[in-house]
Design a protein around this motif. Structure first.
Motif, PDB file in Angstrom:
ATOM      1  N   SER A  25      -5.979  -4.897   8.856  1.00 42.19           N
ATOM      2  CA  SER A  25      -6.106  -5.860   7.783  1.00 42.19           C
ATOM      3  C   SER A  25      -4.771  -6.216   7.156  1.00 42.19           C
ATOM      4  CB  SER A  25      -7.039  -5.302   6.714  1.00 42.19           C
ATOM      5  OG  SER A  25      -7.373  -6.303   5.793  1.00 42.19           O
ATOM      6  N   ILE A  26      -4.666  -7.465   6.722  1.00 42.09           N
ATOM      7  CA  ILE A  26      -3.451  -7.954   6.082  1.00 42.09           C
ATOM      8  C   ILE A  26      -3.370  -7.466   4.637  1.00 42.09           C
ATOM      9  CG2 ILE A  26      -3.383  -9.997   7.525  1.00 42.09           C
ATOM     10  CD1 ILE A  26      -4.124 -10.682   3.994  1.00 42.09           C
ATOM     11  N   GLN A  27      -2.192  -7.612   4.073  1.00 46.43           N
ATOM     12  CA  GLN A  27      -1.975  -7.349   2.660  1.00 46.43           C
ATOM     13  C   GLN A  27      -0.935  -8.363   2.182  1.00 46.43           C
ATOM     14  OE1 GLN A  27      -1.508  -3.238   1.826  1.00 46.43           O
ATOM     15  NE2 GLN A  27      -1.233  -3.548  -0.356  1.00 46.43           N
ATOM     16  N   TYR A  39       3.876 -12.894   0.500  1.00 41.95           N
ATOM     17  CA  TYR A  39       4.181 -12.748   1.916  1.00 41.95           C
ATOM     18  C   TYR A  39       2.989 -12.056   2.564  1.00 41.95           C
ATOM     19  CZ  TYR A  39       8.936 -13.332   0.055  1.00 41.95           C
ATOM     20  OH  TYR A  39      10.051 -13.772  -0.599  1.00 41.95           O
ATOM     21  N   VAL A  40       2.408 -12.696   3.563  1.00 42.82           N
ATOM     22  CA  VAL A  40       1.269 -12.125   4.282  1.00 42.82           C
ATOM     23  C   VAL A  40       1.812 -11.181   5.336  1.00 42.82           C
ATOM     24  CG1 VAL A  40      -0.768 -12.612   5.667  1.00 42.82           C
ATOM     25  CG2 VAL A  40      -0.035 -14.258   3.919  1.00 42.82           C
ATOM     26  N   GLY A  41       1.475  -9.911   5.217  1.00 46.62           N
ATOM     27  CA  GLY A  41       1.967  -8.922   6.168  1.00 46.62           C
ATOM     28  C   GLY A  41       0.902  -7.933   6.574  1.00 46.62           C
ATOM     29  N   LEU A  42       1.235  -7.160   7.587  1.00 46.96           N
ATOM     30  CA  LEU A  42       0.382  -6.059   8.030  1.00 46.96           C
ATOM     31  C   LEU A  42       1.101  -4.755   7.736  1.00 46.96           C
ATOM     32  CD1 LEU A  42      -0.917  -7.217  11.535  1.00 46.96           C
ATOM     33  CD2 LEU A  42      -2.279  -6.776   9.504  1.00 46.96           C
ATOM     34  N   PRO A  43       0.563  -3.951   6.832  1.00 46.86           N
ATOM     35  CA  PRO A  43       1.178  -2.644   6.598  1.00 46.86           C
ATOM     36  C   PRO A  43       1.079  -1.795   7.860  1.00 46.86           C
ATOM     37  CG  PRO A  43      -0.569  -3.108   4.986  1.00 46.86           C
ATOM     38  CD  PRO A  43      -0.618  -4.172   6.022  1.00 46.86           C
ATOM     39  N   LEU A  44       2.113  -1.032   8.136  1.00 43.78           N
ATOM     40  CA  LEU A  44       2.120  -0.177   9.316  1.00 43.78           C
ATOM     41  C   LEU A  44       1.567   1.214   9.031  1.00 43.78           C
ATOM     42  CD1 LEU A  44       5.544  -1.284  10.773  1.00 43.78           C
ATOM     43  CD2 LEU A  44       3.259  -1.847  11.615  1.00 43.78           C
ATOM     44  N   ARG A  45       1.303   1.481   7.776  1.00 42.56           N
ATOM     45  CA  ARG A  45       0.723   2.771   7.371  1.00 42.56           C
ATOM     46  C   ARG A  45      -0.380   2.517   6.356  1.00 42.56           C
ATOM     47  NH1 ARG A  45       6.061   3.887   8.101  1.00 42.56           N
ATOM     48  NH2 ARG A  45       6.515   5.718   9.352  1.00 42.56           N
ATOM     49  N   ASP A  46      -1.378   3.397   6.344  1.00 40.62           N
ATOM     50  CA  ASP A  46      -2.445   3.282   5.348  1.00 40.62           C
ATOM     51  C   ASP A  46      -1.873   3.406   3.940  1.00 40.62           C
ATOM     52  OD1 ASP A  46      -4.359   2.979   7.319  1.00 40.62           O
ATOM     53  OD2 ASP A  46      -4.830   5.115   7.383  1.00 40.62           O
ATOM     54  N   ASP A  51       9.559   1.151   0.112  1.00 43.21           N
ATOM     55  CA  ASP A  51      10.546   1.037   1.190  1.00 43.21           C
ATOM     56  C   ASP A  51       9.922   0.890   2.575  1.00 43.21           C
ATOM     57  OD1 ASP A  51      12.762   1.234  -0.502  1.00 43.21           O
ATOM     58  OD2 ASP A  51      12.675   3.420  -0.475  1.00 43.21           O
ATOM     59  N   SER A  52       8.603   0.941   2.672  1.00 43.49           N
ATOM     60  CA  SER A  52       7.931   0.864   3.973  1.00 43.49           C
ATOM     61  C   SER A  52       8.157  -0.479   4.644  1.00 43.49           C
ATOM     62  CB  SER A  52       6.421   1.061   3.798  1.00 43.49           C
ATOM     63  OG  SER A  52       6.129   2.370   3.366  1.00 43.49           O
ATOM     64  N   ALA A  53       8.135  -0.453   5.972  1.00 48.16           N
ATOM     65  CA  ALA A  53       8.229  -1.677   6.771  1.00 48.16           C
ATOM     66  C   ALA A  53       6.827  -2.201   7.042  1.00 48.16           C
ATOM     67  CB  ALA A  53       8.955  -1.394   8.075  1.00 48.16           C
ATOM     68  N   ARG A 108       6.076 -10.897  15.859  1.00 49.53           N
ATOM     69  CA  ARG A 108       6.065 -10.401  14.476  1.00 49.53           C
ATOM     70  C   ARG A 108       7.300  -9.551  14.213  1.00 49.53           C
ATOM     71  NH1 ARG A 108       0.206  -7.795  14.853  1.00 49.53           N
ATOM     72  NH2 ARG A 108       1.419  -6.753  16.453  1.00 49.53           N
ATOM     73  N   TYR A 109       7.778  -9.611  12.977  1.00 48.01           N
ATOM     74  CA  TYR A 109       8.994  -8.913  12.570  1.00 48.01           C
ATOM     75  C   TYR A 109       8.643  -7.735  11.664  1.00 48.01           C
ATOM     76  CZ  TYR A 109      11.511 -12.929  14.356  1.00 48.01           C
ATOM     77  OH  TYR A 109      12.018 -13.900  15.172  1.00 48.01           O
ATOM     78  N   LYS A 110       9.214  -6.579  11.970  1.00 47.39           N
ATOM     79  CA  LYS A 110       9.016  -5.363  11.183  1.00 47.39           C
ATOM     80  C   LYS A 110      10.150  -5.308  10.155  1.00 47.39           C
ATOM     81  CE  LYS A 110       8.829  -0.364  11.844  1.00 47.39           C
ATOM     82  NZ  LYS A 110       8.917   0.692  12.864  1.00 47.39           N
ATOM     83  N   ILE A 111       9.811  -5.635   8.895  1.00 46.59           N
ATOM     84  CA  ILE A 111      10.819  -5.719   7.845  1.00 46.59           C
ATOM     85  C   ILE A 111      10.498  -4.724   6.745  1.00 46.59           C
ATOM     86  CG2 ILE A 111      11.904  -7.227   6.125  1.00 46.59           C
ATOM     87  CD1 ILE A 111      11.133  -9.616   7.926  1.00 46.59           C
TER      88      ILE A 111
END
Length: 175
Positions: A25-27, A39-46, A51-53, A108-111
């Motif tokens: 799911s997006i956040q 900014y519509v993104g996908l968290p890489l961690r729950d 500082d998370s990408a 997709r870019y991991k920022i």
């Protein structure tokens, strides 16, 4: 269901990732203490920290770069012809002054780790256009008859939010 000796059954934990590692799911994000985004993104961690990408589409990465340059914070970013995005921090020297981000196989870019992220929401000062975009992104899985009514004249922003959420999530529906 799981059961252990002498205990009641417990529900299986709901998966948070597809088999290929794509988050479900997006956040919506903003830069902490700013009104940028959403900014519509996908968290890489729950559970993520400031500082998370997170994963962002090229279009969102371009908006992040535009906002970064507008902010004049001492950090710049530039896309190369091959799609690589390089951030440069003018306050640092040496190899730590740049960070290069290559798009994944889906573009997709991991920022992350360059500034503090915050969740975009009502506490962030925003325009009606930003709110319509955010609503579209948040409702990217709803059907037309179940979507929230949004202000007239902002349909294109609502639609862009939905499109961006579909693009970053690879147009998948939650199982």
């Amino acid at each position: 269901m799981n059961t252990t000796s002498g205990s009641a059954p417990t529900a299986e934990p709901r998966p948070t990732y597809w088999a290929d590692g794509t988050p479900l799911s997006i956040q919506l994000f903003t830069v902490e203490d700013s009104s940028y985004g959403p900014y519509v993104g996908l968290p890489l961690r729950d559970l993520w920290t400031p500082d998370s990408a997170h994963l962002f589409t090229r279009a969102t990465a371009e908006q992040i770069v535009t906002d970064l340059h507008r902010d004049e914070c001492g950090m710049t970013a530039e896309f190369a012809d091959d799609g690589t995005l390089t951030f440069t921090d003018e306050h640092k020297e040496g190899k730590d002054s740049t960070r290069t981000v290559r798009p994944d196989e889906h573009g997709r870019y991991k920022i992350g780790g360059l500034w503090s992220w915050d969740e975009w929401g009502p506490h962030v000062p925003h325009t009606a256009g930003q709110a319509a975009f955010a609503l579209g992104a948040a409702e990217y899985r709803c059907t037309a008859e179940k979507c929230t009514k949004h202000p007239d004249g902002l349909d294109h922003l609502y639609a862009r939010g939905r499109e961006e959420a579909h693009a970053v999530s690879l147009q998948r529906d939650e199982p």
